[in-house]
Design a protein around this motif. Structure first.
Motif, PDB file in Angstrom:
ATOM      1  N   THR A  37       0.867  -1.212  -0.017  1.00 54.77           N
ATOM      2  CA  THR A  37      -0.058   0.076  -0.009  1.00 54.77           C
ATOM      3  C   THR A  37       0.908   1.208  -0.061  1.00 54.77           C
ATOM      4  OG1 THR A  37       0.176   0.143   2.487  1.00 54.77           O
ATOM      5  CG2 THR A  37      -1.861  -1.241   1.488  1.00 54.77           C
ATOM      6  N   PRO A  38       0.284   2.392  -0.176  1.00 55.83           N
ATOM      7  CA  PRO A  38       1.159   3.407  -0.274  1.00 55.83           C
ATOM      8  C   PRO A  38       2.067   3.548   1.233  1.00 55.83           C
ATOM      9  CG  PRO A  38      -0.803   4.156  -1.091  1.00 55.83           C
ATOM     10  CD  PRO A  38      -0.983   2.840  -0.761  1.00 55.83           C
ATOM     11  N   LYS A  39       1.495   3.598   2.236  1.00 62.25           N
ATOM     12  CA  LYS A  39       1.993   3.679   3.614  1.00 62.25           C
ATOM     13  C   LYS A  39       2.854   2.280   3.627  1.00 62.25           C
ATOM     14  CE  LYS A  39      -0.569   3.177   7.522  1.00 62.25           C
ATOM     15  NZ  LYS A  39      -1.083   3.544   8.702  1.00 62.25           N
ATOM     16  N   GLY A  40       2.644   1.197   3.370  1.00 65.67           N
ATOM     17  CA  GLY A  40       3.536   0.314   3.585  1.00 65.67           C
ATOM     18  C   GLY A  40       4.762   0.395   2.724  1.00 65.67           C
ATOM     19  N   LYS A  41       4.635   0.665   1.533  1.00 64.29           N
ATOM     20  CA  LYS A  41       5.933   0.867   0.642  1.00 64.29           C
ATOM     21  C   LYS A  41       6.748   1.942   0.925  1.00 64.29           C
ATOM     22  CE  LYS A  41       3.491  -0.389  -3.511  1.00 64.29           C
ATOM     23  NZ  LYS A  41       3.247   0.207  -4.985  1.00 64.29           N
ATOM     24  N   ALA A  42       6.008   3.147   1.488  1.00 60.28           N
ATOM     25  CA  ALA A  42       6.794   4.575   1.878  1.00 60.28           C
ATOM     26  C   ALA A  42       7.521   3.810   3.307  1.00 60.28           C
ATOM     27  CB  ALA A  42       5.859   5.368   2.373  1.00 60.28           C
ATOM     28  N   ALA A  43       7.080   3.021   4.179  1.00 59.61           N
ATOM     29  CA  ALA A  43       7.781   2.714   5.330  1.00 59.61           C
ATOM     30  C   ALA A  43       8.848   2.024   5.152  1.00 59.61           C
ATOM     31  CB  ALA A  43       6.974   1.716   6.404  1.00 59.61           C
ATOM     32  N   GLU A  44       8.984   1.032   4.026  1.00 57.84           N
ATOM     33  CA  GLU A  44      10.040   0.074   3.556  1.00 57.84           C
ATOM     34  C   GLU A  44      10.970   1.089   3.060  1.00 57.84           C
ATOM     35  OE1 GLU A  44      10.820  -2.759   4.189  1.00 57.84           O
ATOM     36  OE2 GLU A  44       8.746  -3.316   4.899  1.00 57.84           O
ATOM     37  N   HIS A  45      10.610   2.240   1.995  1.00 58.77           N
ATOM     38  CA  HIS A  45      11.480   3.134   1.652  1.00 58.77           C
ATOM     39  C   HIS A  45      12.239   3.885   2.703  1.00 58.77           C
ATOM     40  CE1 HIS A  45      12.509   5.466  -2.199  1.00 58.77           C
ATOM     41  NE2 HIS A  45      12.753   6.604  -1.212  1.00 58.77           N
ATOM     42  N   PHE A  46      11.562   4.209   3.654  1.00 59.86           N
ATOM     43  CA  PHE A  46      12.178   4.916   4.894  1.00 59.86           C
ATOM     44  C   PHE A  46      13.354   4.021   5.410  1.00 59.86           C
ATOM     45  CE2 PHE A  46      12.717   5.758   9.372  1.00 59.86           C
ATOM     46  CZ  PHE A  46      13.273   6.891   9.294  1.00 59.86           C
ATOM     47  N   LYS A  47      12.927   2.768   5.479  1.00 55.52           N
ATOM     48  CA  LYS A  47      13.855   1.894   6.040  1.00 55.52           C
ATOM     49  C   LYS A  47      15.119   1.828   5.219  1.00 55.52           C
ATOM     50  CE  LYS A  47      14.565  -3.114   6.642  1.00 55.52           C
ATOM     51  NZ  LYS A  47      15.341  -3.264   7.848  1.00 55.52           N
ATOM     52  N   LYS A  48      15.112   1.663   3.972  1.00 54.91           N
ATOM     53  CA  LYS A  48      16.045   1.264   3.220  1.00 54.91           C
ATOM     54  C   LYS A  48      17.072   2.818   3.088  1.00 54.91           C
ATOM     55  CE  LYS A  48      16.906   0.341  -1.621  1.00 54.91           C
ATOM     56  NZ  LYS A  48      17.297   1.731  -1.969  1.00 54.91           N
ATOM     57  N   ARG A  49      16.544   3.919   3.036  1.00 56.64           N
ATOM     58  CA  ARG A  49      17.001   4.983   3.235  1.00 56.64           C
ATOM     59  C   ARG A  49      17.915   5.361   4.424  1.00 56.64           C
ATOM     60  NH1 ARG A  49      19.894   6.299  -0.017  1.00 56.64           N
ATOM     61  NH2 ARG A  49      19.952   8.596  -0.133  1.00 56.64           N
ATOM     62  N   ALA A  50      17.189   5.043   5.338  1.00 52.31           N
ATOM     63  CA  ALA A  50      17.593   5.482   6.751  1.00 52.31           C
ATOM     64  C   ALA A  50      18.857   4.568   6.988  1.00 52.31           C
ATOM     65  CB  ALA A  50      16.490   5.176   7.787  1.00 52.31           C
ATOM     66  N   GLU A  51      18.862   3.338   6.630  1.00 53.58           N
ATOM     67  CA  GLU A  51      19.959   2.335   6.912  1.00 53.58           C
ATOM     68  C   GLU A  51      21.164   2.780   5.907  1.00 53.58           C
ATOM     69  OE1 GLU A  51      17.098  -1.304   8.396  1.00 53.58           O
ATOM     70  OE2 GLU A  51      18.079  -1.747   6.910  1.00 53.58           O
ATOM     71  N   GLU A  52      20.750   3.062   4.733  1.00 49.16           N
ATOM     72  CA  GLU A  52      21.849   3.507   3.829  1.00 49.16           C
ATOM     73  C   GLU A  52      22.334   4.878   4.282  1.00 49.16           C
ATOM     74  OE1 GLU A  52      19.773   1.850  -0.266  1.00 49.16           O
ATOM     75  OE2 GLU A  52      19.909   3.963   0.054  1.00 49.16           O
ATOM     76  N   LEU A  53      21.699   5.787   4.431  1.00 51.71           N
ATOM     77  CA  LEU A  53      22.446   7.188   4.956  1.00 51.71           C
ATOM     78  C   LEU A  53      23.304   7.047   6.341  1.00 51.71           C
ATOM     79  CD1 LEU A  53      19.322   9.283   3.809  1.00 51.71           C
ATOM     80  CD2 LEU A  53      21.630   9.392   2.747  1.00 51.71           C
ATOM     81  N   THR A  54      22.598   6.113   6.992  1.00 53.65           N
ATOM     82  CA  THR A  54      23.374   6.296   8.512  1.00 53.65           C
ATOM     83  C   THR A  54      24.559   5.075   8.462  1.00 53.65           C
ATOM     84  OG1 THR A  54      21.758   4.720   9.235  1.00 53.65           O
ATOM     85  CG2 THR A  54      21.397   7.096   9.932  1.00 53.65           C
ATOM     86  N   LYS A  55      24.571   4.458   7.255  1.00 52.06           N
ATOM     87  CA  LYS A  55      25.668   3.369   7.122  1.00 52.06           C
ATOM     88  C   LYS A  55      25.292   2.361   8.059  1.00 52.06           C
ATOM     89  CE  LYS A  55      28.995   6.391   4.379  1.00 52.06           C
ATOM     90  NZ  LYS A  55      27.873   7.591   4.509  1.00 52.06           N
TER      91      LYS A  55
END
Ligand code: LMR
Length: 334
Positions: A37-55
């Motif tokens: 869903t839009p929220k489900g996918k956005a939460a996954e997107h946040f996870k990916k970017r948060a983990e990448e950006l904070t290494k």
């Protein structure tokens, strides 16, 4: 202590300190909808970017579909620090004592995403997010879902068809008033319980954007879907203020960046996801999908718009007027 034992003790301390330093900060992000869903996918997107950006200094665990907490519990869990991030729908902020979020539930308040974004992305939205601070909550962003359809096992073709039907609503007094305005008996229920309530006839129908209707398979237990677009459903992403303020400043800055990117992403996919979900409901052949004519839309609007006046004390007259100004909505012109 013998020199050798001392050395060993020192080494052990160094090892455990470096292990501690490498320990990632965990963000539990709980939500109630399907991953697709839009929220489900956005939460996954946040996870990916948060983990990448904070290494890897931050690890985000996303719990979809009420697997960790249901609607009401998740707000309590956030305040207690059992989860760090949520994105409840704007209709669910009442229990936190911030009634003005229910302004988004006013029927026909928004016609399209452009008018909505002038509010959520502008000073009104910022002010609303800031108002959460006094509840120990930091408001990070608004994420879109979409415009609601009605569904039921009884006909919902005309306004009078709704009279006497039982429908599930989210815990919002504005939604309660909306349903009562057309003779519906509203019943507040957690999202995770809706499918079964529809299937067993505890309620006749409900309202939700197509993305939620389809991914929860509600259309399989609903005979009729009315594409009424009579109200908006979206989210505020929130975190525990104490947790957020306690993060190292550089980590917080990266998380803010990840949130900004995820918000852009959520708001880009929401419309298409809902259009696709409605198509999928149509194709499934499980419910009859009915698009009201312009005249029928006007009848429904006339029946529901008095809810604005009835509820403006609750959500704030000034807020309602400020939003009308942004969207150009004029209830007297119907
Ligand atoms: C609902 O309870 O119907 C929605 O708030 C679910 C959601 O989070 O989209």
């Amino acid at each position: 202590m013998k020199p050798l034992t001392l050395l060993a003790a020192l080494a052990a301390t160094v090892i455990s300190c470096s292990a501690l330093a490498a320990e990632p900060i965990i963000i539990k992000f709980s939500h109630v909808v399907a991953q697709d869903t839009p929220k489900g996918k956005a939460a996954e997107h946040f996870k990916k970017r948060a983990e990448e950006l904070t290494k890897g200094r931050v690890k985000v665990e996303v719990y979809a579909n009420s697997t960790l907490f249901k609607d009401k519990e998740e707000l309590e869990a956030l305040q207690l620090g059992a989860v760090q991030m949520l994105a409840p729908s704007l209709a669910k902020f009442g229990p936190l004592g911030v009634k003005e979020f229910e302004v988004f539930d006013l029927p026909y308040m928004f016609d399209n995403y452009e008018g909505l974004h002038r509010v959520t992305e502008g000073p009104i939205g910022r002010r609303m997010l800031n108002s959460l601070e006094r509840r120990g909550i930091t408001g990070l962003a608004f994420w879109d879902n979409g415009f609601k359809v009605f569904s039921s096992n009884k006909p919902i073709n005309s306004v009078s068809d709704f009279k006497g039907q039982k429908m599930r609503i989210q815990s919002s007094k504005v939604l309660d008033a909306q349903m009562r305005a057309i003779g519906v008996l509203p019943q507040v229920m957690a999202f995770s319980e809706v499918y079964q309530a529809l299937q067993t006839g505890v309620v006749d129908g409900t309202e939700n954007p197509p993305s939620n209707l389809f991914t929860q398979k509600m259309h399989e237990v609903q005979k009729f879907v009315r594409v009424s677009n009579h109200g908006y459903l979206g989210y505020a992403v929130i975190t525990n203020k104490k947790f957020w303020d306690g993060l190292p400043a550089d980590v917080r800055a990266q998380l803010e960046r990840a949130m900004k990117e995820s918000t852009t992403y959520a708001n880009q996919i929401a419309k298409k996801d809902n259009d696709d979900a409605l198509d999928a409901v149509r194709k499934s052949g499980r419910s009859h999908v009915f698009v009201p004519s312009a005249q029928e839309q006007v009848s429904m609007k006339r029946a529901l718009v008095n809810v604005h006046e009835k509820m403006d004390d609750r959500v704030g007259v000034d807020l309602v007027q400020a939003i009308y100004k942004e969207t150009g909505f004029d209830p007297s012109k119907l």
